[in-house]
Design a protein around this motif. Structure first.
Motif: not given
Length: 591
Positions: A133-145, A147-152, A169-170, A176-178
């Motif tokens: 019954r575990t669930r994901v409650t929010s999904v956000r992305e942290v990125a920088h101008v 463009g080296d990668g993003e934190n999901h 972190y991708v 474009t890998l973890v």
């Protein structure tokens, strides 16, 4: 890349006392076996057990790669281990089965595990009994101008109301890998706030991400990581791969993965002419520079995000120290033209994109920092093309038996040693005497920041005493005090900003510890340093950059602080030994 914003606490006081007694007993006797480790984990935050099982799967069921090593005969087969859990009626094996079933894609095994657990008398914790019954409650992305990668950043809610956060972190520069991932025992909102505080950059943005798109992107990046060799490894990745896959699997399907633009020949030709007509491109409109510019556009449009206008310190490093020496077959005088062209092209691209000058300066300074090594590389015999790739993955040797080593190798080694201590003269005069026990010097520091700097200094002192032994702790403490005092004197505004003192103290120890080979691989793990201060190791590089800028120390390459003032006696002794070894090389040996 950001890591844990706070240390992991126990779930209840009684559990903590029981766990501490058990840990003390085990330390007296031996290392705990798997069942004992599970028992300990059940007394702690749920992530302790989830990470434990994920780590087991990373060892026993890793991705297979044609260039990778064969599975060790000493490592038990996963199927055999699972069968032993099914055949051993213990609360700990029931807990293991519950998590393995949740992580597994094998529906037959899942039904078998649930049936086995149901038939036992073990009372699992509420969060574990209803793990489905575990669930994901929010999904956000942290990125920088840049463009080296993003934190999901994925917020997760367990059935008993416990929250934790998964961060993936991708990295686009390496395919474009973890490149890293981790989980934190904190709500996603707190983690995002911590990431924003760490970044301390108006060009770092946080935005909501469609859950289905997040799933598609993370799955794609995990797959890319699985086929990359050698794999990227951190203290938490790929150990948490199964946990990341489980959390990601809760997101809806049908999303869009990464979509990068494809530049046509006509668009690249137009970009070429725009640059050469621009103020930044003056003086480069000749045959050689046009050919080099074509290579830059090939690199920019064919790798990473496929954007020839995107430049950062990271892809500058990749271009100069790997891609050009490996891919471009040309004479040295021709390749020598690249750094100046690259600086001008970076300025043009950032102006075209409206990127702030501070990032342009950082990226151009990366060219300055990597230029000497680049010029050395293009003058060195080396494998190129497919052979270079095979060498990188270990199929071919490093080539030292086939290539002549000449005096340039000695010069390169001595130059790198000089960078560690502040120049050739400092390398010549380097002493190996231990650092004295010095107090924190605040004479040159404005009085209004004395309390803040003193608070950080006290935390540094306590950290050195707790994490290091004897004379090493004393010397490291002195080096850290010197660095802290130097930053405060050079740029006191750094300590007038709102920033956590514990992160600041940990960052100073991280900077000085790495420079002395006392923190990092083979020494104190970065995660242990972060855990001591209840912070995140990812914060160190961001805050450390601020401190290095204050002192005028280039953040590239490596861990050099550029002065013997920050080096303990043992580190300076190792440098002098290497110096003397390089100088003792005879030209007969080198050739």
């Amino acid at each position: 890349m950001s890591k844990r914003p706070r240390g992991r606490g126990p779930r209840k006081k009684a559990g903590r006392a029981r766990t501490q007694r058990r840990q003390q007993r085990l330390r007296r006797d031996r290392e705990p076996d798997l069942v004992e480790r599970v028992s300990l984990a059940l007394d702690e935050h749920p992530l302790s057990l989830l990470e434990l099982v994920s780590g087991i799967l990373a060892v026993l069921d890793p991705p297979r790669h044609p260039f990778g090593p064969e599975p060790s005969a000493e490592v038990p087969a996963l199927d055999d281990l699972v069968e032993s859990f099914l055949g051993t009626d213990l609360p700990e094996t029931s807990a293991l089965l519950a998590v393995l079933a949740a992580f597994s894609d094998d529906e037959l095994f899942r039904r078998r595990a649930v049936r086995e657990i149901t038939g036992r008398a073990d009372a699992l914790p509420d969060w574990l009994a209803d793990l489905g019954r575990t669930r994901v409650t929010s999904v956000r992305e942290v990125a920088h101008v840049l463009g080296d990668g993003e934190n999901h950043v994925l917020g997760v809610l367990l059935p008993d109301g416990t929250e934790f956060t998964t961060v993936v972190y991708v990295d686009h520069n390496v395919g474009t890998l973890v490149k890293d991932a981790f989980v934190l025992p904190a709500p996603a909102a707190a983690v995002v706030a911590q990431l924003e505080e760490i970044a301390d950059d108006p060009d770092s943005v946080v935005r909501d991400l469609d859950p289905a798109d997040a799933r598609a992107r993370i799955v794609e990046a995990v797959q890319h990581a699985a086929i990359t060799y050698p794999p990227f490894e951190t203290e938490t990745w790929p150990a948490c791969r199964a946990l990341v896959r489980w959390v990601t699997g809760m997101l809806p399907t049908g999303g869009r993965g990464y979509e990068f633009p494809e530049w046509s020949d006509a668009e690249l030709a137009d970009l070429t002419e725009r640059f050469l007509r621009s103020p930044q491109g003056r003086g480069f409109d000749d045959a050689d520079h046009r050919e080099l510019l074509e290579s830059l556009l090939w690199f920019g449009s064919g790798y990473g995000t496929g954007d020839p206008l995107r430049w950062s310190p990271v892809n500058v490093e990749i271009l100069l120290l790997d891609w050009v020496p490996r891919k471009i077959v040309a004479d040295v005088p021709f390749l020598d033209l690249l750094p100046d062209l690259l600086r001008a092209y970076i300025r043009f691209c950032h102006a075209d994109r409206g990127i702030r000058s501070v990032h342009t300066q950082d990226t151009v300074e990366a060219v300055d920092a990597f230029e000497p090594e680049y010029r050395q590389l293009i003058r060195t015999e080396r494998r190129q093309g497919p052979e270079a790739l095979l060498e990188a993955v270990g199929v071919l040797g490093d080539g030292t038996d086939d290539l002549d080593l000449d005096a340039s190798a000695r010069e390169w080694g001595l130059r790198r040693l000089a960078e560690l201590v502040g120049g050739p003269r400092a390398l010549d005069d380097l002493s190996t005497a231990p650092l004295p026990d010095e107090p924190l010097a605040l004479d040159a520091v404005p009085e209004d920041v004395h309390p803040r700097v003193g608070e950080i200094g006290a935390l540094i002192d306590a950290g050195c005493e707790a994490l290091f032994d004897g004379d090493t702790a004393v010397e490291l403490r002195t080096a850290c005090r010197r660095l802290l005092g130097g930053v405060a004197a050079a740029d006191p505004a750094v300590f007038r900003r709102r920033a956590r003192a514990d992160i600041s103290a940990a960052t100073v120890i991280w900077l000085v510890g790495r420079a002395n080979d006392l923190v990092g691989p083979g020494a104190l793990p970065v995660k242990d340093l972060a855990a001591h201060f209840g912070t995140t190791s990812g914060a160190f590089s961001q805050r450390g950059r601020v401190y290095l800028d204050a002192l005028g120390i280039p953040p590239w390459p490596g861990t050099a602080l550029g002065s013997p003032d920050y080096l303990v006696g043992g580190r300076r002794a190792a440098i002098t030994e290497a110096r003397d070894t390089y100088r003792a090389w005879d030209d007969d040996v080198l050739t």
